[in-house]
Design an enzyme around this catalytic site. Sequence first.
Site, PDB file in Angstrom:
ATOM      1  N   HIS A  53       3.179  11.482  -1.489  1.00 44.65           N
ATOM      2  CA  HIS A  53       1.863  11.881  -0.977  1.00 44.65           C
ATOM      3  C   HIS A  53       2.058  13.153  -0.164  1.00 44.65           C
ATOM      4  O   HIS A  53       3.187  13.615   0.044  1.00 44.65           O
ATOM      5  CB  HIS A  53       1.229  10.770  -0.128  1.00 44.65           C
ATOM      6  CG  HIS A  53       2.065  10.351   1.039  1.00 44.65           C
ATOM      7  ND1 HIS A  53       2.252  11.128   2.174  1.00 44.65           N
ATOM      8  CD2 HIS A  53       2.794   9.225   1.260  1.00 44.65           C
ATOM      9  CE1 HIS A  53       3.035  10.511   3.028  1.00 44.65           C
ATOM     10  NE2 HIS A  53       3.385   9.340   2.503  1.00 44.65           N
ATOM     11  N   ASP A  61      11.508  -8.772  -5.260  1.00 51.11           N
ATOM     12  CA  ASP A  61      12.919  -8.938  -4.959  1.00 51.11           C
ATOM     13  C   ASP A  61      13.123  -9.515  -3.553  1.00 51.11           C
ATOM     14  O   ASP A  61      12.718  -8.915  -2.557  1.00 51.11           O
ATOM     15  CB  ASP A  61      13.625  -7.581  -5.079  1.00 51.11           C
ATOM     16  CG  ASP A  61      15.119  -7.729  -5.289  1.00 51.11           C
ATOM     17  OD1 ASP A  61      15.773  -8.309  -4.410  1.00 51.11           O
ATOM     18  OD2 ASP A  61      15.610  -7.262  -6.333  1.00 51.11           O
ATOM     19  N   SER A  93       8.019   5.971   1.308  1.00 52.59           N
ATOM     20  CA  SER A  93       7.154   6.758   0.435  1.00 52.59           C
ATOM     21  C   SER A  93       7.982   7.789  -0.325  1.00 52.59           C
ATOM     22  O   SER A  93       8.753   8.538   0.274  1.00 52.59           O
ATOM     23  CB  SER A  93       6.081   7.476   1.255  1.00 52.59           C
ATOM     24  OG  SER A  93       5.214   6.567   1.864  1.00 52.59           O
TER      25      SER A  93
END
Length: 297
Positions: free
Chosen positions: A137, A263, A278
């Site tokens: 982003h 997981d 991110s």
Amino acid sequence: KKTTVVVCDDKSVYLGGIPLGFSVTTKGVMVVGTNSVLSDAKTSSKNTLQVGDILTKINNIDIYNVEDIQKELKNSEGKDVNVTYIRDRKEKTGVLTPVLDMQTNEYKLGIWIRNDAQGIGTLTFVTEDDEYGALGHAITDYETGVEIAVNDGKIYPCTLLGITKGTKGKAGELRCLFVQGNNSKGEIIKNTNCGVFGEITDKEKIIDKNMKANVGTRMVAKIGDAKIVSSVSGILEEYDIEIIKTYRQPKSSDKSFVFRVKDKRLIELTGGIVQGMSGSPIIQNNMIIGAVSHVSL
């Protein structure tokens, strides 16, 4: 129905997954607040500039820092100045009247500004030509949330000090440290809503040559099992996730699908997805199909 397709050659990239430090300077200066000026005249900003605006020019002179503003306001001798600024990615113009501060005897506009930003994110990929993508982003100002127009910037190696686990309703974070200096690993060229892009200048300890994947197109992502690549454990590993929803977008966007972490190792380490992850690459069927961009609480 008919559609047009473009047939592309297979392209492979080195997978990221390691945390990086990001440091950028803005094109112009960002308005992060307003304040009063003690003067015998009224301030005249009249909300022409708002928090989040990026001031780029005064009287058609490029602005890079507070010294540039002070110089142009001094030259104005209190007369109206023409300003150019960016708001919502659009360039706008306006007129402001500098006010003489009785305490400092300097002309001011009644704004707080900043021209740089730093933060932590994750490398997504590196190409054979040493181009990279990261973060998933845009770099935004932490106070205003506004996307930063980058003038230049660098990426730095980062040391993971610890992890604050995420809990329901509260995002966790990677606690990292990086030092700015001559140890930069690359240049930041573009800051977009889909991530940060630039050139790698030093690949040492940045990529694992054994971790490569072909690039998947936007139509490749399917509901079902996939993997996220991350080094949150101290080594670069793959963790199981499940894509639970995909969006058939007509144009590029930073939100293409939704996934959940399956997981147990990653859940034990982080509680799921935390701030700083991110940009972590997502692979499915041996293809990189995207990167982590946001976390749902």
